[in-house]
Design an enzyme around this catalytic site. Structure first.
Site, PDB file in Angstrom:
ATOM      1  N   CYS A 167      -4.154   2.105  17.415  1.00 23.26           N
ATOM      2  CA  CYS A 167      -3.488   0.994  17.774  1.00 23.26           C
ATOM      3  C   CYS A 167      -3.208   0.031  16.240  1.00 23.26           C
ATOM      4  O   CYS A 167      -3.481   0.173  15.544  1.00 23.26           O
ATOM      5  CB  CYS A 167      -3.955   0.602  18.865  1.00 23.26           C
ATOM      6  SG  CYS A 167      -5.118  -1.482  19.056  1.00 23.26           S
ATOM      7  N   ASP A 216      34.646   5.071  -4.418  1.00 22.86           N
ATOM      8  CA  ASP A 216      34.599   5.324  -5.702  1.00 22.86           C
ATOM      9  C   ASP A 216      36.262   6.531  -5.370  1.00 22.86           C
ATOM     10  O   ASP A 216      36.184   7.341  -4.990  1.00 22.86           O
ATOM     11  CB  ASP A 216      33.724   5.597  -6.333  1.00 22.86           C
ATOM     12  CG  ASP A 216      34.261   5.869  -7.658  1.00 22.86           C
ATOM     13  OD1 ASP A 216      35.471   4.930  -8.611  1.00 22.86           O
ATOM     14  OD2 ASP A 216      33.950   6.626  -8.268  1.00 22.86           O
ATOM     15  N   ASP A 264      29.451   3.202 -11.178  1.00 24.72           N
ATOM     16  CA  ASP A 264      29.135   2.094  -9.996  1.00 24.72           C
ATOM     17  C   ASP A 264      28.181   1.972  -9.803  1.00 24.72           C
ATOM     18  O   ASP A 264      27.609   1.307  -9.039  1.00 24.72           O
ATOM     19  CB  ASP A 264      29.125   3.896  -8.777  1.00 24.72           C
ATOM     20  CG  ASP A 264      30.649   4.327  -9.202  1.00 24.72           C
ATOM     21  OD1 ASP A 264      31.844   3.833  -9.444  1.00 24.72           O
ATOM     22  OD2 ASP A 264      30.787   5.551  -9.033  1.00 24.72           O
ATOM     23  N   CYS A 282      -4.749  -2.964  14.855  1.00 23.28           N
ATOM     24  CA  CYS A 282      -5.852  -1.756  14.183  1.00 23.28           C
ATOM     25  C   CYS A 282      -4.973  -1.906  12.394  1.00 23.28           C
ATOM     26  O   CYS A 282      -5.576  -2.059  11.581  1.00 23.28           O
ATOM     27  CB  CYS A 282      -6.210  -0.435  13.791  1.00 23.28           C
ATOM     28  SG  CYS A 282      -7.212   0.127  15.325  1.00 23.28           S
ATOM     29  N   ASP A 303      29.554   7.624  -7.152  1.00 23.36           N
ATOM     30  CA  ASP A 303      29.005   8.522  -7.577  1.00 23.36           C
ATOM     31  C   ASP A 303      28.465   8.286  -9.732  1.00 23.36           C
ATOM     32  O   ASP A 303      27.989   8.683 -10.129  1.00 23.36           O
ATOM     33  CB  ASP A 303      29.377  10.153  -7.854  1.00 23.36           C
ATOM     34  CG  ASP A 303      30.771  10.284  -9.186  1.00 23.36           C
ATOM     35  OD1 ASP A 303      31.297   9.119  -9.089  1.00 23.36           O
ATOM     36  OD2 ASP A 303      31.291  11.912  -9.186  1.00 23.36           O
ATOM     37  N   CYS A 359     -22.202  18.773 -26.041  1.00 25.16           N
ATOM     38  CA  CYS A 359     -22.377  18.082 -26.329  1.00 25.16           C
ATOM     39  C   CYS A 359     -22.629  17.730 -25.155  1.00 25.16           C
ATOM     40  O   CYS A 359     -21.305  17.813 -24.407  1.00 25.16           O
ATOM     41  CB  CYS A 359     -23.305  17.559 -27.777  1.00 25.16           C
ATOM     42  SG  CYS A 359     -21.712  16.738 -28.361  1.00 25.16           S
ATOM     43  N   CYS A 391     -19.582  15.250 -25.399  1.00 25.58           N
ATOM     44  CA  CYS A 391     -18.145  16.046 -24.653  1.00 25.58           C
ATOM     45  C   CYS A 391     -18.178  15.836 -23.392  1.00 25.58           C
ATOM     46  O   CYS A 391     -17.285  15.457 -22.193  1.00 25.58           O
ATOM     47  CB  CYS A 391     -18.441  17.512 -25.381  1.00 25.58           C
ATOM     48  SG  CYS A 391     -18.282  18.319 -26.715  1.00 25.58           S
TER      49      CYS A 391
END
Length: 809
Positions: A22, A507, A708, A25, A704, A90, A93
């Site tokens: 709920c 615009d 702007d 929590c 766009d 080895c 690595c």
């Protein structure tokens, strides 16, 4: 250190959480995380079961955050994978790979076995994937493949597992509870005709049926309650555990009293506890299914991706998994196939169905040089394209990311519900105790059983589940539906704030208009075909955008262009060319005057065109006036209709542009805009937004371009046209993937619908508890009915939110 520099140092990660029941929590986890050193902010979404945490990686890490969540009594979804390694020689690595994996964001533990050449990695699937791990190992100089790739089983969603688990619990609980329910129904006077076997009236039989339900099925409530109380908090589990335990243990006490007696006790409540738990489990099952549906938008978007791609490798056509496509690959797409990744067309032309990305149903014609979006469908032509964006960089991946972030964010309206649910459970426990005492001392003095029923009913009906789900489920459904229609809200707060907008600034170039000049008018006394052939031939040598628009318009008329013998660009005037042994002049009044061309008789026509916002160019052939060609940045087909729609919604619509007043007014008149702000420098757009805000206006800026971006950032809501620049979209709160201005009205409409839906949910959640608690306290509500009501209240809230997924735009 400045706030901005501090913000840059912060890391943001998501954690999938299980065990929340709920709003109490989610609130407790949120508070607990915020108290951690290094955590700047935490946001827990109950519906998504996700925590979004901003933290300083130098002060704390993923492992610490996961430990904190587990300490609070919940769990974090982690996954394990095995990587098959190559190239190790080895122990050094192995150590290097192990350290490299452990440093990855989202990896909580990695061990490398040199002998087996395997790495076992525990990780947070919300942050990192096995594919990223193989790439990291590759960067370290070794090879790695995912072991599970051998059988390629799809990962099972943890929510589906949870649904199956709850289903099994419900069936088991129902089988044991039905006989108890039978005895309870048989007690009523109007059901006295029902046959109830005597064995079911035996208290020991009832206890045998109720005990597994109470402690096996109900174990989750006891565990949840213990964890909550251990962390000095309370949640729904506390209420359920208290209510059912009171009924169960009181019944056990009465059953023990029958030892040595031959009579059955009256007033057993085994059926109350068992039926309550069964109904709550059923409610949880419905809720889990409904919550799964609320994230359908993400699943739909992810399902759009192509699985494979045909690419040219070593001069051969090969089909490879989508994940293996890299930027720069040459990709082949046949008719009917999906475009696998974002790219640019190198060869071929086709119509593309982009509806799954933009919501626009009409296929879009594409040819060489055009960009294409991954997951769109190639309808009818063969395309060879170059991959430009792959993986997380594709448009679809970015859309999915934005939608996920929006669905996971918290709207301001949710804070009220969160603050109430945080103190709700302790208050309810107090009310239940008070109810019991009033009944025991005054209403039914000394009658423990009579006093117990309303107290249990109060505990059970007051669960704050519906309160916690009211907002996030609506945000998820609303933002998901919007995304399907090409409207991306970057957060729940933007989805909420958009409905306040009363002023829209548009615009001009690229927003109201197409952003590209086109040939609009031709006036000549010659044959139009001959005239345009000469004009197009001369202009094709010019690189000026207006010249290119003229040439493109002439070519669309299928008029052949001739070779040019001589060409001269005259800056500020126009051009001069020799075409087919004829001298062609195209340009301004000044160019005509310079070459003594008589144009007085056509000046009125030219002025009329200019008043319409068009750029008119005079043409002379062999020293005599021949005609006029005009070009203009035309308004989009849908702009006038969209602006009319915005005005009908009661919004003030303003056009802003750097163009001169005359051109701006011509475009505004055509588009239906009443208010124009013209001749504004790019930096002045933000100032104009501020001026309106100072008048008390709630302003949405729609643009766009890069110029702007400042205005988009400062507006109450910034909307970027998705066909524009990335900078504009980054600064905006909403991205309108289509270039259609109808998306503005759709976004505002969707915001209003979502907020109305949230208010409905909150009203019913509050009303449910406000009415339910007094009715239960008075004794008018049996505990099992309270359990049924509580179980289905949260389901009704989620189902109401899901109505947003069917909203028509």
């Amino acid at each position: 250190m400045s706030e901005k520099s501090l913000e840059k140092q912060l890391q943001e990660s998501q954690f999938q959480i299980t065990g929340m029941t709920c709003a109490a929590c989610s609130t407790r986890i949120e508070k607990g995380l915020k108290k951690m050193e290094g955590v700047a902010d935490a946001n827990v979404n109950l519906a998504l079961e996700k925590a979004t945490v901003k933290f300083d990686a130098a002060a704390t890490g993923h492992a610490d955050i996961q430990k904190k969540i587990r300490d609070l009594g919940y769990d974090v979804v982690t996954d394990k994978t095995e990587l098959v390694l190559t190239g190790m020689t080895c122990a050094a690595c192995a150590t290097r790979i192990e350290k490299g994996l452990n440093k990855m964001e989202g990896v909580t533990g990695a061990t490398v076995n040199l002998a087996l050449e395997k790495a076992t990695v525990e990780y947070n699937p919300a942050i990192v994937s096995p594919k990223h791990m193989t790439q990291r190992v590759g960067k370290l100089g070794y090879g790695a493949t995912i072991k599970s790739e051998e059988n390629e089983k799809e990962e099972v969603d943890h929510r589906l597992k949870e649904i199956e688990k709850q289903k099994r619990k419900f069936i088991f609980s129902m089988i044991l509870s039905l006989p108890l329910l039978w005895t309870m129904v048989g007690h009523f006077s109007f059901t006295s005709f029902l046959y109830v076997p005597d064995i079911l009236m035996n208290p020991w039989v009832q206890m045998a049926l109720a005990t597994p339900v109470q402690f096996i099925i109900g174990k989750q409530f006891y565990v949840g309650a213990y964890k909550a109380l251990r962390n000095k908090s309370a949640n729904m589990d506390v209420l359920v555990a208290l209510g059912t335990s009171a009924a169960y243990f009181y019944s056990v006490y009465l059953t023990m009293e029958t030892i040595g007696k031959n009579t059955h006790p009256i007033g057993l409540y085994f059926e109350t506890s068992a039926v309550l738990i069964t109904l709550i489990i059923l409610g949880k099952l419905f809720e889990a299914k409904a919550k799964g549906r609320s994230s359908e938008a993400i699943k739909k978007l992810m399902g759009l991706q192509a699985k494979t791609a045909k690419v040219i490798r070593d001069e051969r056509e090969v089909e490879i998994p989508l994940e293996e496509v890299i930027a720069g690959d040459i990709v082949l797409v046949k008719p009917g196939e999906k475009i696998p990744v974002d790219g640019i067309i190198l060869e071929g032309q086709s119509a593309l169905d982009e509806s799954m990305i933009t919501g626009e149903s009409v296929p879009v014609d594409k040819t060489v040089g055009d960009t294409v979006i991954g997951a769109t469908i190639n309808k009818n032509g063969f395309i060879k394209m170059k991959a430009t964006k792959v993986g997380k960089d594709t448009a679809l991946a970015q859309i999915i990311k934005v939608v996920e972030e929006a669905q996971g964010s918290k709207a301001p309206i949710q804070r009220l519900a969160d603050s109430i649910s945080g103190i709700f459970v302790p208050i309810v426990v107090g009310i239940a105790i008070l109810t019991f005492l009033i009944w025991y001392l005054f209403v039914a003095p000394g009658d423990f059983a009579e006093a117990l029923q309303p107290a249990i009913a109060v505990l059970v009906i007051a669960c704050p589940c519906a309160l916690g789900l009211a907002t996030p489920t609506s945000i998820m459904a609303g933002s998901g539906r919007s995304a399907e229609k090409g409207i991306l809200f970057k957060g729940g707060e933007h989805l909420e704030q958009t409905h306040h907008i009363d002023t829209v600034i548009l615009d001009k170039t690229g927003t109201i208009t197409n952003g590209e000049p086109v040939l609009t008018d031709v006036m000549t006394d010659l044959s139009e075909e001959e005239f345009l052939s000469l004009v197009g031939s001369a202009e094709k040598q010019s690189e000026h955008p207006l010249a290119q628009a003229i040439v493109e318009g002439i070519r669309e008329k299928n008029i052949d262009l001739k070779d040019v013998n001589e060409f001269e660009a005259i800056p500020g005037y126009g051009i001069k060319a020799i075409v087919d042994r004829r001298e062609v002049l195209i340009g301004t009044r000044r160019l005509m005057k310079k070459y003594n061309i008589e144009i007085e008789h056509v000046l009125n026509d030219m002025i009329a065109l200019e008043k319409q916002g068009k750029t008119a160019m005079l043409t002379a052939i062999n020293g005599s006036y021949a005609g006029i060609v005009a070009v203009a940045d035309t308004i989009k087909d849908t702009s006038a209709q969209a602006i009319k729609r915005l005005k009908e919604m009661g919004l003030d619509v303003i056009m802003i542009t750097g163009d001169n007043e005359q051109t701006a007014k011509a475009i505004a008149n055509e588009a239906g805009v009443d208010h124009v702000i013209a001749e504004v420098l790019p930096e002045g757009k933000a100032e104009e937004v501020k001026k309106l805000q100072q008048q008390g206006k709630k302003v949405a800026m729609v643009g766009d371009g890069i110029n702007d971006a400042p205005a988009l950032a400062i507006a109450n809501i910034g909307m970027a046209i998705g066909t524009g620049t990335d900078v504009a979209m980054e600064a905006a709160d909403i991205t309108l993937i289509r270039g259609d201005l109808n998306s503005i009205a759709d976004a505002i409409f969707m915001s209003k619908k979502t907020i109305r839906n949230i208010r409905q949910n909150l009203f019913w959640a509050f009303a449910y508890n406000t009415l339910g608690i007094p009715i239960a306290a008075i004794g008018f509500l049996a505990p099992w009915l309270a359990g049924a009501a509580m179980a289905f209240s949260s389901v009704s809230v989620v189902l109401n939110a899901l109505r947003l997924q069917r909203v028509k735009l």
